[in-house]
Write a protein that holds these residues in place. Structure first.
Motif, short mmCIF file in Angstrom:
data_model
loop_
_atom_site.label_atom_id
_atom_site.label_comp_id
_atom_site.label_asym_id
_atom_site.label_seq_id
_atom_site.Cartn_x
_atom_site.Cartn_y
_atom_site.Cartn_z
N GLU A 196 -30.43 9.99 22.70
CA GLU A 196 -31.88 10.25 22.69
C GLU A 196 -32.16 11.70 22.31
OE1 GLU A 196 -35.75 10.08 25.72
OE2 GLU A 196 -33.84 9.18 26.30
N ALA A 197 -31.43 12.64 22.93
CA ALA A 197 -31.61 14.06 22.60
C ALA A 197 -31.19 14.34 21.16
CB ALA A 197 -30.81 14.92 23.57
N LEU A 198 -30.12 13.68 20.72
CA LEU A 198 -29.63 13.88 19.36
C LEU A 198 -30.66 13.41 18.34
CD1 LEU A 198 -27.35 14.69 17.44
CD2 LEU A 198 -26.37 12.41 17.76
N ARG A 199 -31.20 12.22 18.53
CA ARG A 199 -32.21 11.69 17.59
C ARG A 199 -33.48 12.55 17.61
NH1 ARG A 199 -30.38 6.61 16.06
NH2 ARG A 199 -28.93 5.64 17.54
N LYS A 200 -33.84 13.02 18.79
CA LYS A 200 -35.02 13.88 18.91
C LYS A 200 -34.82 15.16 18.10
CE LYS A 200 -37.84 16.36 22.32
NZ LYS A 200 -38.01 16.68 23.77
N SER A 201 -33.62 15.73 18.20
CA SER A 201 -33.31 16.95 17.47
C SER A 201 -33.31 16.71 15.96
CB SER A 201 -31.94 17.48 17.91
OG SER A 201 -31.59 18.64 17.20
N ILE A 202 -32.73 15.59 15.53
CA ILE A 202 -32.70 15.25 14.10
C ILE A 202 -34.12 15.08 13.56
CG2 ILE A 202 -32.04 13.46 12.44
CD1 ILE A 202 -29.51 13.01 14.15
N ASN A 214 -32.69 8.87 6.86
CA ASN A 214 -32.62 7.43 7.08
C ASN A 214 -32.00 7.14 8.45
OD1 ASN A 214 -32.19 4.68 7.07
ND2 ASN A 214 -31.41 4.62 4.96
N PRO A 215 -32.76 6.53 9.37
CA PRO A 215 -32.22 6.23 10.71
C PRO A 215 -30.99 5.34 10.66
CG PRO A 215 -34.59 5.81 10.61
CD PRO A 215 -34.15 6.08 9.22
N LYS A 216 -30.89 4.47 9.65
CA LYS A 216 -29.73 3.58 9.55
C LYS A 216 -28.45 4.37 9.31
CE LYS A 216 -32.26 -0.50 7.91
NZ LYS A 216 -32.39 -1.51 6.82
N ARG A 217 -28.55 5.47 8.56
CA ARG A 217 -27.37 6.30 8.33
C ARG A 217 -26.93 6.95 9.63
NH1 ARG A 217 -27.07 10.69 3.49
NH2 ARG A 217 -27.19 8.73 2.33
N VAL A 218 -27.89 7.42 10.41
CA VAL A 218 -27.57 8.01 11.71
C VAL A 218 -26.91 6.97 12.61
CG1 VAL A 218 -28.52 9.08 13.79
CG2 VAL A 218 -29.44 9.69 11.54
N ASN A 219 -27.47 5.77 12.64
CA ASN A 219 -26.92 4.70 13.48
C ASN A 219 -25.48 4.37 13.09
OD1 ASN A 219 -29.37 4.50 14.78
ND2 ASN A 219 -30.11 2.78 13.54
N ALA A 220 -25.21 4.32 11.79
CA ALA A 220 -23.87 3.98 11.32
C ALA A 220 -22.85 5.05 11.73
CB ALA A 220 -23.87 3.81 9.80
N ILE A 221 -23.24 6.31 11.63
CA ILE A 221 -22.33 7.41 12.01
C ILE A 221 -22.02 7.36 13.50
CG2 ILE A 221 -22.11 9.92 12.17
CD1 ILE A 221 -23.92 10.05 9.64
N LEU A 222 -23.06 7.12 14.30
CA LEU A 222 -22.87 7.07 15.75
C LEU A 222 -22.07 5.85 16.18
CD1 LEU A 222 -26.39 8.23 17.01
CD2 LEU A 222 -24.30 9.58 16.74
#
Length: 325
Positions: A196-202, A214-222
């Motif tokens: 949650e903190a990571l996505r907020k920062s991004i 792209n949120p999907k790219r973030v999701n794939a990395i995580l």
């Protein structure tokens, strides 16, 4: 001429490695040296006056013998140590050996640097199996390739703070104003990645810099957590430009991580134990042929390099070996 060219090549290689290494969101002290070890990343970061000066690959404790998280202090150094094998490991080895002298068969390598309370049995040391670095496989100590361990030992000052952290992600910005994300596996099953903190920062960073992510790219990395650094704001194949700066994502901020303001360090004495001092720690003794970078150091060649000469004095400790754990 060849020697000069080779030196320039090594300098360039070191600079490139430093520039491309993801940096955790941790605030080092603003004055003096600070060692930071990120367990999931298997990297040791050395800061001087709040600036990153060195990054080393390391092997840390495995899940059953974890490296102690938290705040520690760099203690005495022992060059060419003798490994006093703990009884628990003597039972594992079943070869009757109680000590291993300095040399190519010593699992501690050419140097051992105490970290934290001796009762913890922690240290940063070399190895007789460089191919085992990096990794998550030690009995708790932090293992380095022997040339790195020697360089580190000659650079770090006894009394410097050492922080062992557990960050499962790094968020960095390069000089081209691109944002880079890396996610790491969870070897100690801490499950402490604050997505949650990571996505907020991004999101905050993207808004402040006028970027689309792209949120999907973030999701794939995580989800994959490969440890590889990925660009969130550029096309595939784009390289990192210039040194990376850590983003203070653990607090949900879009701003770069800042050093921790601290008073000037107190004058210290570098603590160097006599060559051959017995060190009893639960080091690992891989049954492999020693690699070429394993070496024994002549005491006459040991010249610790202080970062702050005006504050640094040296003494040779004459401690009985039974005070070491």
């Amino acid at each position: 001429m060849k020697k000069i060219s080779f030196s320039v090549f090594l300098l360039s290689l070191t600079s490139a490695t430093l520039a491309n290494t993801p940096i955790p969101d941790f605030s080092p002290v603003s004055l003096g040296q600070h060692v930071v070890i990120n367990i999931p990343q298997q990297r040791l970061f050395l800061y001087t006056d709040g600036k990153l000066t060195k990054v080393y690959p390391v092997t840390v404790g495995k899940a059953s013998t974890q490296t102690n998280l938290g705040e520690h202090t760099i203690g005495p150094k022992a060059f060419n140590p003798t490994w006093h094998i703990p009884k628990s490991i003597q039972k594992e080895r079943k070869d009757g050996l109680k000590t291993i002298p300095p040399g190519p068969n010593n699992p501690l390598g050419p140097v051992f640097v105490r970290m934290g309370d001796p009762k913890l049995g922690l240290g940063i040391h070399g190895t007789n199996a460089p191919s085992s670095v990096p990794g998550v496989r030690s009995h708790g100590c932090v293992r380095m390739k022997s040339p790195d361990a020697l360089e580190f030992a000659k650079t770090i000052n006894s009394g410097s703070p050492a922080s062992v952290i557990y960050h499962m992600a790094t968020l960095n910005m390069d000089s081209n104003d691109n944002l880079w994300l890396a996610a790491y596996r969870d070897p100690y099953n801490q499950k402490n990645l604050d997505t949650e903190a990571l996505r907020k920062s991004i999101d905050a960073w993207a808004k402040a810099h006028g970027k689309n992510i792209n949120p999907k790219r973030v999701n794939a990395i995580l989800k994959n957590r490969t440890g590889h650094i990925n660009c969130l704001t550029c096309a595939k194949g784009v390289k990192i430009k210039g040194p990376l700066k850590s983003i203070a994502w653990t607090s949900g901020s879009e701003l770069p991580t800042q050093p921790k303001v601290a008073p000037p360090p107190m004058p210290t004495q570098d603590e160097i134990l006599p060559a051959g001092t017995e060190i009893e720690v639960e080091a690992e003794a891989p049954q492999v042929i020693p690699d070429a970078d394993q070496q024994t150091v002549s005491p006459t060649n040991i010249k610790p390099i202080p970062q702050t000469p005006s504050n640094q004095q040296y003494k040779l400790l004459q401690e009985p070996t039974n005070t070491l754990f």
